[in-house]
Design a protein around this motif. Structure first.
Motif: not given
Length: 325
Positions: A304-310
């Motif tokens: 959904g609407d989100a803040r992501l990192a790896v």
């Protein structure tokens, strides 16, 4: 947002990331046989796919699978158009990501049904004993060979811990994923990464043992000695991380180089929801992890609407960190 205190930043692994050549066989297995549902589908657009998984992928088709709507123990299916290696089932002796575990009400019925549907098992369901404090408990498990190198470990627990799917739908035959498994060479570093001073989980079970039953179930050499730790939220009710290491000198293949999300087939990574992705990235970096993709804001069918990192763990496992808006 800050990183005040050393409280938990995650509840455990939200989803296993699975690379597929074709959605059909996986939907037949997870949805047709195991009772999962497709909760979302679509594409991760090329720009986001490049940030998350590397350049040159284009748009990546995805499916999000859930069991009875559980917020944990989910499966992210990523379609891989040009796999870096052919599909192959990891062996318990191999280093890297291994099986996906879930509970069944009746393991013998599961075995017969799944074998009849074309999903072979390494062996008949097996019972083995493991130490638990001053006592010994029996575990009944079987290892099923799914499509594209996915290994599914079915567990009929003597005393089942609570799972979200069984609480929601007590009549279900199967749960959501109850564990994701990784064989890690640097056990202590991985525990530190996930533990109280890292992302905030607890290692509430850490034993070293051998068992003829697990040797039969997992096709292990006689005398194999395993170290096993369960890492999970202290609150319970979420999918656990099972860390293993073979202590007896037996070794298989190191599969970590081809277990790359959107590039490899089978179990290729983990997706982890957090309340503060920026703080989680800092904590991961400070406990031996490597930042692959800095936090960014986007919208995908998986999040959904989100803040992501790896990030990568100290043993090279790819972990996607995200928090929803």
């Amino acid at each position: 947002m800050g990183d005040a205190g050393r409280g938990p930043l995650i509840e455990s692994v939200t989803s296993a990331v699975v690379g597929v050549t074709d959605f059909g066989p996986h939907l037949d297995l997870f949805c047709g046989e195991l009772g999962f549902e497709v909760a979302a589908e679509g594409v991760v657009e090329a720009a986001d796919a490049a940030r998350l998984w590397g350049a040159g992928l284009g748009d990546v088709e995805v499916r999000l699978l859930t069991a009875a709507g559980a917020a944990t123990g989910r499966v992210h299916l990523l379609k891989v158009d040009d796999p870096v290696a052919p599909a192959e089932h990891p062996h318990t002796l191999d280093v890297g990501l291994a099986g996906l575990n879930l509970y069944t009400r009746d393991i013998d019925a599961s075995h017969d049904r799944l074998v009849g549907a074309g999903h072979p098992w390494i062996s008949e369901p097996s019972r083995y004993e493991v130490p638990l404090g001053e006592t010994v408990v029996s575990v009944t498990e079987g290892y099923c060979l799914g499509p594209d190198g996915v290994g599914l470990v079915f567990v009929q627990p003597a005393n089942a811990r609570g799972t979200q799917a069984w609480r929601t739908d007590p009549g279900r035959h199967y749960t959501e994923l109850t564990s994701v498994v990784a064989h890690v060479p640097d056990f202590e570093a991985e525990l530190a990464f996930w533990g109280p001073d890292g992302l905030g989980l607890s290692a509430w079970y850490d034993v070293t043992f051998s068992s003829p039953g697990i040797e039969e179930m997992a096709d292990l050499p006689e005398g194999t000695v395993l170290r096993l730790a369960f890492v999970a939220s202290a609150e319970g009710g979420s999918a656990r991380i099972e860390l293993t290491r073979v202590e007896s000198g037996h070794r298989g293949v190191d599969r970590r180089g081809v277990q790359r999300p959107a590039r490899g087939l089978g179990h290729t990574g983990w997706s982890v929801r957090t309340e503060d992705v920026d703080a989680a990235v800092r904590r991961a970096s400070g406990t031996g992890g490597r930042v692959v993709c800095r936090p960014f804001d986007t919208s995908t069918p998986l999040h959904g609407d989100a803040r992501l990192a790896v990030v990568e763990t100290p043993n090279g496992i790819s972990v996607e960190l995200w928090h929803p808006f």
